[in-house]
Design an enzyme around this catalytic site. Structure first.
Site, PDB file in Angstrom:
ATOM      1  N   GLU A 125     119.120  32.204   2.621  1.00 21.35           N
ATOM      2  CA  GLU A 125     118.746  31.490   3.840  1.00 21.35           C
ATOM      3  C   GLU A 125     117.459  32.084   4.403  1.00 21.35           C
ATOM      4  OE1 GLU A 125     122.792  29.875   5.986  1.00 21.35           O
ATOM      5  OE2 GLU A 125     122.103  31.875   6.532  1.00 21.35           O
ATOM      6  N   CYS A 126     116.462  31.260   4.634  1.00 23.85           N
ATOM      7  CA  CYS A 126     115.211  31.650   5.267  1.00 23.85           C
ATOM      8  C   CYS A 126     114.614  32.893   4.583  1.00 23.85           C
ATOM      9  CB  CYS A 126     115.415  31.851   6.763  1.00 23.85           C
ATOM     10  SG  CYS A 126     113.878  31.803   7.709  1.00 23.85           S
ATOM     11  N   GLY A 127     114.676  34.058   5.200  1.00 24.34           N
ATOM     12  CA  GLY A 127     114.134  35.244   4.562  1.00 24.34           C
ATOM     13  C   GLY A 127     114.780  35.523   3.218  1.00 24.34           C
ATOM     14  N   THR A 140     117.609  27.717   1.302  1.00 31.22           N
ATOM     15  CA  THR A 140     117.227  26.844   2.408  1.00 31.22           C
ATOM     16  C   THR A 140     116.429  27.642   3.420  1.00 31.22           C
ATOM     17  OG1 THR A 140     119.215  27.325   3.717  1.00 31.22           O
ATOM     18  CG2 THR A 140     119.342  25.475   2.169  1.00 31.22           C
TER      19      THR A 140
END
Length: 436
Positions: A327-329, A427
């Site tokens: 997720e993200c990072g 994501t």
């Protein structure tokens, strides 16, 4: 029944978190059980709440969650004496288009739960106008009740007197006034406050904030104005599926942005969480059936991550046979490379082709509704996932097969689709709930 209320303000940056922590610790010091919540999609503040109260705090979000989910989450306060929900942004600030049960505004939670609002106002550069602002917020929405006001950063006794008189004339209770006090300022960085676990002196800072607030705020008057709340019976719990039975979870200063309610829901569904630290060059547990890399601050540790060959090779070996999601990072670390703020490119794990850069910062912020085009751990194709995106990276390349069709809160399709390749998925948004 617990004394309950919402801490809010006309805008961000007024000091809501500091006031929430100070009140929570001050009442805990009196021997009361205090339960905190965070309204909106913030994964940093709940850790501060836990540090102040000794109890885990979770997020409640009217855009991403239905009423029964929110009721289930707040039922954890059944044994508390005092319940505080810290708001986000200004009291009525949310998105333009309604989500599952609201727009994400703090006012939604106050009205839904019937908790009065303690409004924190910074009257810097004004006097009587502060009362006009408070009165406007009090009268803006009939279902939201204002319990009273705390003033922050008052310049002098004369300044305080002018503001107090105006608020009294408007029929608004003033619980106290806080002069400027630099010693209780919480350090910040680009995604918000520096995380609680990174601050060795956080306990002392909260104690000083509690002492300072108790000296200037009538704590008994605040309790007297609070709502009297008891949890309602809830038929259903959280609508969250765990990504696997035994989950290897990256967990350290670079991978810490995960909503507490998600971890609790995974455990409640029978999953086991096995943390590991990429920064310590650790690898996912060999007995895990899935690996999950949350967001955090990989851009601050990109060189170390790139140099940790054992972690990178171990993650690649894991992904040969089992799913890995970021997720993200975490998504950025699954990618091919990350360019830091100085323009230096660091090689990441290469499970996906994603290239991101912080050399040219661009803010991505907002709610996300994703419809999966392919499976990801815990969710089938066609699942509709609600989450939130907040980062400052620029996408240089996102070459892999899109994972989902992603919309923002207005319904517009956005470019941050996520990716999939083999057993790896990622994501840019942080998952909050699965829903309509």
């Amino acid at each position: 029944m617990a004394a309950s209320f919402v801490i809010s303000a006309p805008a961000s940056g007024v000091g809501k978190t500091t006031l929430t922590l100070a009140l929570a610790r001050a009442w805990r010091n009196r021997g009361l059980n205090v339960q905190c919540f965070k309204s909106g999609p913030d994964y940093i503040d709940p850790a501060f709440h836990a540090a102040a109260t000794g109890r885990a705090s979770v997020n409640v979000d009217s855009w991403a969650m239905d009423r029964s989910t929110i009721a289930h989450l707040v039922s954890r306060a059944a044994d508390a004496d005092v319940v505080l929900a810290e708001g986000s942004m200004g009291l009525f600030d949310g998105v333009a288009t309604r989500g599952v049960s609201g727009t994400g505004a703090t006012a939604d939670i106050a009205e839904m739960l019937g908790w009065p609002v303690v409004l924190l106002i910074d009257p810097s550069g004004q006097a009587q106008t502060a009362a006009a602002i408070a009165a406007g917020l009090r009268d803006y929405r009939a279902g939201v009740r204002l319990g009273g006001v705390v003033l922050n950063r008052v310049a002098s006794p004369r300044h305080e007197d002018l503001v107090r008189r105006a608020l009294n004339e408007a029929g608004i209770k003033v619980f106290g006034a806080l002069p400027r006090h630099a010693e209780i300022s919480l350090p910040k960085r680009h995604l918000g406050l520096v995380q609680a676990e990174e601050q060795a002196e956080i306990g002392k800072l909260i104690d000083e904030a509690a002492r300072f607030v108790a000296e200037h705020v009538d704590l008994d008057a605040v309790l007297h104005a609070a709502g009297k709340w008891s949890p309602q019976a809830v038929a259903n719990g959280l609508n969250v599926r765990p990504p696997g039975q035994r989950i290897a979870l990256a967990r350290d200063a670079a991978f810490s942005f995960v909503y507490p309610h998600m971890l609790e829901a995974w455990r409640a569904a029978g999953a086991e969480i096995v943390p590991f630290s990429p920064l310590a060059d650790e690898v996912p547990d060999a007995s895990a059936d899935v690996c999950w890399l949350p967001g955090g601050y990989p851009e601050l540790h990109a060189g170390k991550i790139a140099g940790n060959a054992r972690f990178r090779s171990g993650l690649r070996a894991f992904a040969e046979t089992r799913p890995v999601h970021g997720e993200c990072g975490g998504y950025m670390v699954l990618g091919a490379g990350l360019t830091d703020a100085d323009g230096i490119r660091h090689e990441m794990t290469g499970l996906l082709g994603l290239e991101t850069s912080f050399a040219k910062r661009r803010m991505h912020l907002g709610y996300r509704l994703a419809e999966l085009a392919a499976p990801m751990p815990g969710h089938k194709p066609g699942a509709r996932l609600r989450g939130h995106e907040f980062h400052y990276s620029t996408i240089l390349a996102q070459p892999d097969t899109p994972l989902a069709v992603v919309h923002d809160a207005t319904g517009a399709v956005i470019a941050e689709t996520g990716s999939r390749r083999g057993h790896a998925t990622g994501t840019f948004f942080h998952l909050i709930a699965e829903g309509r």
